[in-house]
Design a protein around this motif. Structure first.
Motif, PDB file in Angstrom:
ATOM      1  N   ALA A 132      -6.246   0.036   0.920  1.00 39.32           N
ATOM      2  CA  ALA A 132      -5.197  -0.977   1.136  1.00 39.32           C
ATOM      3  C   ALA A 132      -5.733  -2.076   2.047  1.00 39.32           C
ATOM      4  N   TYR A 133      -6.384  -1.655   3.129  1.00 40.26           N
ATOM      5  CA  TYR A 133      -6.971  -2.655   4.027  1.00 40.26           C
ATOM      6  C   TYR A 133      -8.367  -3.096   3.554  1.00 40.26           C
ATOM      7  N   THR A 162      -7.242   1.440   8.989  1.00 43.12           N
ATOM      8  CA  THR A 162      -6.527   0.364   9.659  1.00 43.12           C
ATOM      9  C   THR A 162      -6.895   0.306  11.145  1.00 43.12           C
ATOM     10  N   GLY A 183       0.806  -1.208   0.000  1.00 47.20           N
ATOM     11  CA  GLY A 183       0.000   0.000   0.000  1.00 47.20           C
ATOM     12  C   GLY A 183       0.845   1.267   0.000  1.00 47.20           C
ATOM     13  N   GLY A 237     -12.021   1.809   4.694  1.00 43.50           N
ATOM     14  CA  GLY A 237     -11.556   0.830   5.657  1.00 43.50           C
ATOM     15  C   GLY A 237     -10.259   1.287   6.310  1.00 43.50           C
ATOM     16  N   ASN A 296       0.119   3.760  -2.923  1.00 39.62           N
ATOM     17  CA  ASN A 296      -0.384   5.116  -2.662  1.00 39.62           C
ATOM     18  C   ASN A 296       0.578   6.153  -3.235  1.00 39.62           C
TER      19      ASN A 296
END
Ligand SMILES: *Cc1c(COP(=O)(O)O)cnc(C)c1O
Length: 468
Positions: A268-269, A241, A157, A239, A161
């Motif tokens: 990412a999550y 972390t 991620g 979402g 990003n």
């Protein structure tokens, strides 16, 4: 046939060769040892911490000059080096973000390594490139991203990003970037490292559910406009972390449209949740993102490392990253040079493992496996709510629940997480929310059982009482 000499020049033989029989025997050893790891994981600790002195003594020493014993060293790697780590694939690894990789993905990665996969240029890797493009487009459609989205696979991620921001900046130019204190810390780090002035990074207030507050965003933008600055990028998270919070992308999109801004969405999550049957009602509107990131090494059952970065503007990744050394003459159309979509030139095919995973299980089964993680956190929350010791701090959302013991202080919470992790039964971390230390479980491993959660919550309750 090599000639040994030519014009008096002696060519030494290839000394790195293993016979096919040797490699086969050792290869079977690696397979057996991996299966042993997976079979016995549940009975072993979720994290094995190490002492720097002991690990250096076992794995270091003077540089190896003479040839060694490969069997002894394979054992040393498996028993010592690879044992001392967080086992993100352990059914009771609930800390940070687990990495529950799946058998099909492991097989794909092994094959890609054995065959020296490369996905840099079309000419040098048309097969692996096709696998990457196909996998990215399957996921684009299954996630509901804009159909114009083009992608590239990266290590994680953080890099995905960063790649999206480079593309965004090449379109938007300089300007103010808006995020919240729930935005992943790697994002601000990347921006500052790329030269974004800290004075042009805004931390927008969050609402009671830790989502970016759209009204607060409007006010920050208005202040910047009044001060003559240029609002450029909004970073939404699907979402977070910490708590699994999902920003309202429809609201953020509307604000971006009002000011010609770019909407980046960090999934990412939580991104893979949009593949779930229930999940797709929880993570929505991903088609509104100008750029989007997700980590299959988190919730899509892949070994490290693998992230996907998508940019919804056709050709922009290429415009941002294309390079044309003479030996890599570009070809057009379907024949993509993946090295023109990020800063990576030499790159393995990270897509092989994911393609095989999607084909082996199918999106339907994978969606159910993701939904299971969501349900496990809800089960954990029910245990917390029934417990005389704990109460819920943030309700189960996208596989994450946080909770506190109201009678215990912050330090007791940290000690309880440390004690449980040292005990080996499970790995749990605490986090800080609104200045409070809270316990947090991330339950995305499909192997986790309700008994695992019963055992974890009851042990945590005991440890937090003992350490207050
Ligand atoms: C994990 C995570 C990242 C960073 O990803 P890496 O794969 O660890 O580099 C970024 N954003 C979110 C929301 C994450 O959960």
């Amino acid at each position: 046939m090599d000639r040994d000499t030519q014009d008096g020049l002696a060519i030494p033989p290839d000394l790195l060769e293993m016979t096919p029989e040797q490699l086969r025997t050792l290869g079977y050893w690696v397979v057996d040892r991996t299966i042993e790891h997976l079979k016995t994981l549940d009975a072993r600790p979720a994290i094995t911490p190490g002492s720097a002195t002991e690990l250096l003594a076992a794995l270091g020493g003077t540089p190896p000059i003479a040839a060694g014993d490969v069997v002894a060293d394979l054992n040393l790697l498996a028993d010592v080096a690879l044992e001392h780590q967080q086992h993100g694939d352990h059914p009771r690894y609930f800390a940070r973000v687990p990495g529950p990789s799946s058998p099909a993905a492991i097989l794909g990665d092994w094959l890609a390594t054995g065959m020296q996969s490369v996905a840099s240029s079309w000419g040098g890797g048309s097969g692996p490139t096709t696998i990457e493009l196909v996998t990215l487009s399957w996921l684009r459609d299954a996630l509901g991203l804009a159909p114009t989205s083009e992608g590239v696979m990266l290590s994680g991620g953080s890099m995905a990003n960063a790649t999206a921001f480079m593309a965004a900046r090449s379109r938007q130019g300089d300007g103010v970037i808006y995020m919240t204190d729930q935005t992943h810390a790697s994002i601000k780090r990347a921006l500052l490292a790329f030269g974004q002035p800290e004075s042009e990074v805004r931390m927008v207030a969050t609402d009671a559910q830790f989502r970016m507050d759209p009204q607060a965003l409007r006010e920050e933008i208005a202040r910047d406009l009044a001060a003559g600055r240029t609002p450029a990028i909004v970073v939404g998270t699907s979402g977070t972390t910490n708590t699994g919070a999902v920003d309202d992308l429809e609201e953020l999109r509307a604000i971006c449209d009002d000011h010609g801004m770019w909407l980046h969405v960090d999934g990412a999550y939580g991104g893979p949740v949009a593949l779930g049957h229930r999940g797709r009602t929880l993570v929505t509107d991903l088609n509104l993102a100008d750029s989007f990131v997700m980590d299959p090494h988190k919730w899509l059952f892949q070994p490290y490392d693998l992230a996907c970065c998508y940019v919804a503007h056709e050709g922009l990744l290429h415009e941002t990253f294309a390079m044309y050394p003479e030996y890599l003459a570009d070809v057009s159309g379907e024949e993509v040079d993946m090295s023109n979509r990020s800063l990576e030139l030499s790159r393995r095919s990270r897509a092989i493992k994911l393609w095989l995973t999607l084909r082996t299980y199918g999106l339907d089964t994978l969606g159910s496996a993701i939904d299971r993680g969501i349900a496990l956190a809800e089960y954990a929350q029910a245990l917390v709510d029934q417990s005389p010791v704990f109460e819920t701090f943030t309700p189960a959302q996208l596989g994450i629940v946080t909770f506190t013991a109201p009678q215990a202080d912050d330090a007791a919470h940290r000690r309880a997480a440390t004690a449980l992790t040292a005990d080996g039964y499970a790995a749990v971390t605490s986090t800080t929310l609104r200045g409070r230390t809270v316990l947090r479980l991330c339950t995305i491993n499909p192997k986790t059982t309700t008994e695992d959660l019963d055992g974890t919550i009851s042990r945590l309750a005991r440890f937090v009482v003992e350490s207050s």
